[in-house]
Design a protein around this motif. Structure first.
Motif, PDB file in Angstrom:
ATOM      1  N   GLU A   6       0.833  -1.205   0.000  1.00 10.48           N
ATOM      2  CA  GLU A   6       0.000   0.000   0.000  1.00 10.48           C
ATOM      3  C   GLU A   6       0.872   1.260   0.000  1.00 10.48           C
ATOM      4  N   LEU A  20      -5.333   6.213  -1.901  1.00  8.03           N
ATOM      5  CA  LEU A  20      -4.514   5.066  -1.533  1.00  8.03           C
ATOM      6  C   LEU A  20      -4.377   4.125  -2.725  1.00  8.03           C
ATOM      7  N   CYS A  22      -2.756   0.119  -3.842  1.00 12.52           N
ATOM      8  CA  CYS A  22      -2.267  -1.183  -3.385  1.00 12.52           C
ATOM      9  C   CYS A  22      -1.851  -1.972  -4.615  1.00 12.52           C
ATOM     10  N   TRP A  36     -10.582  -2.828   0.927  1.00 14.78           N
ATOM     11  CA  TRP A  36      -9.861  -1.960   1.862  1.00 14.78           C
ATOM     12  C   TRP A  36     -10.531  -2.080   3.229  1.00 14.78           C
ATOM     13  N   TYR A  37      -9.703  -2.285   4.236  1.00 20.17           N
ATOM     14  CA  TYR A  37     -10.140  -2.285   5.622  1.00 20.17           C
ATOM     15  C   TYR A  37      -9.422  -1.142   6.338  1.00 20.17           C
ATOM     16  N   ARG A  38      -9.907  -0.810   7.527  1.00 20.96           N
ATOM     17  CA  ARG A  38      -9.201   0.170   8.356  1.00 20.96           C
ATOM     18  C   ARG A  38      -9.327  -0.221   9.825  1.00 20.96           C
ATOM     19  N   ILE A  69     -13.771   3.032  -4.474  1.00 21.59           N
ATOM     20  CA  ILE A  69     -12.803   1.965  -4.725  1.00 21.59           C
ATOM     21  C   ILE A  69     -12.804   1.657  -6.218  1.00 21.59           C
ATOM     22  N   LEU A  80      -8.159   3.459  -3.505  1.00 23.67           N
ATOM     23  CA  LEU A  80      -9.231   3.994  -2.674  1.00 23.67           C
ATOM     24  C   LEU A  80      -9.111   5.506  -2.696  1.00 23.67           C
ATOM     25  N   TYR A  93      -5.010   1.936   7.191  1.00 20.95           N
ATOM     26  CA  TYR A  93      -5.789   1.339   6.108  1.00 20.95           C
ATOM     27  C   TYR A  93      -5.021   0.159   5.508  1.00 20.95           C
ATOM     28  N   TYR A  94      -5.728  -0.964   5.372  1.00 19.33           N
ATOM     29  CA  TYR A  94      -5.129  -2.190   4.876  1.00 19.33           C
ATOM     30  C   TYR A  94      -5.799  -2.626   3.578  1.00 19.33           C
ATOM     31  N   CYS A  95      -4.998  -3.078   2.673  1.00 20.41           N
ATOM     32  CA  CYS A  95      -5.476  -3.697   1.450  1.00 20.41           C
ATOM     33  C   CYS A  95      -5.612  -5.195   1.694  1.00 20.41           C
ATOM     34  N   TRP A 104      -3.053  -9.981   3.185  1.00 27.18           N
ATOM     35  CA  TRP A 104      -3.106  -8.602   3.644  1.00 27.18           C
ATOM     36  C   TRP A 104      -1.852  -7.829   3.251  1.00 27.18           C
TER      37      TRP A 104
END
Length: 114
Positions: A6, A20, A22, A36-38, A69, A80, A93-95, A104
């Motif tokens: 990311e 963002l 990834c 995408w998570y956070r 997205i 994102l 923020y995680y992809c 992840w």
């Protein structure tokens, strides 16, 4: 080896925007749903947005109308776009690559503050 990397996080004022990215390597990209998570301090990780292999998108209610997205299969990249950012959007923020891949990224910090 499969990797998700990311980039694009940072410090932004309320009302500002960030994008963002990834980048996925080491695997076929186009067949997997991406998300995408956070995770904010002291809170559980939450799903922010998801895009299927066919391009269908879905969002958590709190970001609808502000975040978008998207994916570029040729570049093996998921994006994102975050507009009208609020302090409560502050998080790492995680992809995430779904399906059988289930992988992840390392996360990127987004801080919304004046």
């Amino acid at each position: 080896q499969v990797q998700l990397v990311e980039s694009g996080g940072g410090l932004v004022q309320p009302g500002g925007s960030l994008r963002l990215s990834c980048v996925v390597s080491g695997t076929i990209f186009s067949i997997y749903a991406m998300a995408w998570y956070r995770q904010a301090p002291g809170k559980q990780r939450e799903l922010v947005a998801v895009i299927t292999s066919g391009g269908t998108t879905n969002y958590v209610e709190s970001v609808k109308g502000r975040f978008t997205i998207s994916r570029d299969n040729a570049k093996k990249t998921v994006y994102l776009q975050m507009n009208s950012l609020k302090p409560e959007d502050t998080a790492v923020y995680y992809c995430y690559a779904g399906g059988s891949l289930s992988r992840w990224g390392q996360g990127t910090q987004v801080t919304v503050s004046s």
